[in-house]
Design a protein around this motif. Structure first.
Motif, PDB file in Angstrom:
ATOM      1  N   VAL A 175       9.535  -1.029   0.230  1.00 20.41           N
ATOM      2  CA  VAL A 175      10.304  -2.186  -0.234  1.00 20.41           C
ATOM      3  C   VAL A 175      10.904  -2.941   0.948  1.00 20.41           C
ATOM      4  N   GLN A 176      11.372  -2.200   1.956  1.00 16.40           N
ATOM      5  CA  GLN A 176      11.944  -2.847   3.140  1.00 16.40           C
ATOM      6  C   GLN A 176      10.885  -3.668   3.881  1.00 16.40           C
ATOM      7  N   LEU A 177       9.676  -3.124   3.984  1.00 20.20           N
ATOM      8  CA  LEU A 177       8.586  -3.851   4.639  1.00 20.20           C
ATOM      9  C   LEU A 177       8.273  -5.151   3.898  1.00 20.20           C
ATOM     10  N   VAL A 178       8.180  -5.055   2.585  1.00 21.97           N
ATOM     11  CA  VAL A 178       7.883  -6.252   1.785  1.00 21.97           C
ATOM     12  C   VAL A 178       9.023  -7.261   1.882  1.00 21.97           C
ATOM     13  N   ALA A 179      10.263  -6.765   1.827  1.00 23.26           N
ATOM     14  CA  ALA A 179      11.422  -7.658   1.914  1.00 23.26           C
ATOM     15  C   ALA A 179      11.468  -8.380   3.258  1.00 23.26           C
ATOM     16  N   LEU A 190       0.830  -1.200   0.000  1.00 23.89           N
ATOM     17  CA  LEU A 190       0.000   0.000   0.000  1.00 23.89           C
ATOM     18  C   LEU A 190       0.866   1.253   0.000  1.00 23.89           C
ATOM     19  N   LEU A 191       1.913   1.246   0.797  1.00 24.49           N
ATOM     20  CA  LEU A 191       2.832   2.379   0.828  1.00 24.49           C
ATOM     21  C   LEU A 191       3.547   2.550  -0.512  1.00 24.49           C
ATOM     22  N   LEU A 192       3.858   1.425  -1.165  1.00 26.32           N
ATOM     23  CA  LEU A 192       4.539   1.488  -2.457  1.00 26.32           C
ATOM     24  C   LEU A 192       3.660   2.179  -3.503  1.00 26.32           C
ATOM     25  N   LEU A 193       2.360   1.913  -3.476  1.00 27.73           N
ATOM     26  CA  LEU A 193       1.447   2.576  -4.402  1.00 27.73           C
ATOM     27  C   LEU A 193       1.444   4.089  -4.180  1.00 27.73           C
ATOM     28  N   VAL A 194       1.425   4.501  -2.899  1.00 25.80           N
ATOM     29  CA  VAL A 194       1.457   5.932  -2.575  1.00 25.80           C
ATOM     30  C   VAL A 194       2.775   6.543  -3.018  1.00 25.80           C
ATOM     31  N   LEU A 254       4.741   5.604  -5.461  1.00 24.89           N
ATOM     32  CA  LEU A 254       4.766   5.738  -6.924  1.00 24.89           C
ATOM     33  C   LEU A 254       3.965   6.955  -7.373  1.00 24.89           C
ATOM     34  N   GLU A 255       2.855   7.237  -6.696  1.00 28.74           N
ATOM     35  CA  GLU A 255       2.065   8.416  -7.027  1.00 28.74           C
ATOM     36  C   GLU A 255       2.847   9.695  -6.742  1.00 28.74           C
ATOM     37  N   LEU A 256       3.578   9.702  -5.627  1.00 35.43           N
ATOM     38  CA  LEU A 256       4.384  10.875  -5.289  1.00 35.43           C
ATOM     39  C   LEU A 256       5.511  11.072  -6.301  1.00 35.43           C
ATOM     40  N   LEU A 257       6.122   9.986  -6.734  1.00 36.24           N
ATOM     41  CA  LEU A 257       7.247  10.079  -7.672  1.00 36.24           C
ATOM     42  C   LEU A 257       6.799  10.505  -9.068  1.00 36.24           C
ATOM     43  N   LEU A 291      11.812   8.171  -0.402  1.00 36.38           N
ATOM     44  CA  LEU A 291      11.941   7.629   0.951  1.00 36.38           C
ATOM     45  C   LEU A 291      10.829   6.627   1.243  1.00 36.38           C
ATOM     46  N   LEU A 292       9.621   6.991   0.830  1.00 36.07           N
ATOM     47  CA  LEU A 292       8.479   6.118   1.098  1.00 36.07           C
ATOM     48  C   LEU A 292       8.589   4.807   0.325  1.00 36.07           C
TER      49      LEU A 292
END
Length: 205
Positions: A190-194, A85-89, A91-94, A184-185
């Motif tokens: 990625v760290q959470l998923v890893a 979920l954080l990764l989706l956010v 990507l939107e910021l980037l 950063l997000l």
């Protein structure tokens, strides 16, 4: 006479949750997510995000293990979901796609992703659940409660007083902060998923 507060446990809770929830690191992400919104809306988002985070953390402190057991969800699964979920956010910021939602103002970013899973994320939830398991007395309960309240107060202060920065850096600065926050997000996600994948491989899921 026993102490009203276990100061050692209080210190552990404060330091652990402060590092995990990272009030200082939340500032650029908060600035990027509230860009384009009125100061009043940003202020409201700050306290709403903290309120949501406090509610989620408290809920899992009391009923977390029961909820996960009832739904058949493992901690690594929860962590992986939060990371995606954080990764989706991120990507939107980037990519700048968050600007339309910010301008529309119909998306309450205080609930998702600020309140959860950014503030009340898997790491904070798991840490809180572990601290609750250490409670053996009223002094322990008071220490854990004060620690949770203290960290959320720090989160609110960090976001509340970041608003003058938003006015100072103007549009160009906001764009830069947004891209940095996205980077950063994405790293956090990625760290959470890893970590979740590593836990699954180790047989903890």
């Amino acid at each position: 006479m026993s102490s009203v507060v276990d100061t050692v446990l209080l210190g552990e809770v404060l330091v652990t949750l402060f590092v995990i929830m990272d009030p200082v690191g939340t500032v650029p992400i908060f600035l990027s997510l509230t860009a384009g919104r009125s100061p009043a809306t940003a202020k409201r988002a700050a306290w709403q995000a903290v309120a949501v985070s406090f509610f989620v953390i408290t809920l899992f402190a009391f009923f977390g293990q029961r909820i996960l057991d009832y739904l058949g969800i493992s901690l690594p699964a929860l962590q992986c979901a939060g990371g995606l979920l954080l990764l989706l956010v991120a990507l939107e910021l980037l990519t700048g796609k968050e600007e339309e939602a910010s301008a529309a103002g119909d998306v309450n970013i205080a609930l998702v992703p600020l309140g959860t899973p950014l503030l009340a994320g898997p790491g904070a939830i798991v840490a809180t659940m572990l601290f609750v398991q250490q409670i053996d007395s009223f002094a322990d309960l008071t220490a854990v409660a004060l620690g949770i309240v203290g960290v959320h107060a720090a989160l609110w202060l960090a976001m509340r007083f970041s608003l003058p920065i938003l006015r100072l850096i103007r549009e160009g600065g906001v764009l830069l902060v947004t891209r940095i926050a996205g980077l950063l997000l994405s790293a956090i996600a990625v760290q959470l998923v890893a970590d979740a994948v590593r836990a699954f491989i180790a047989g903890e899921g």
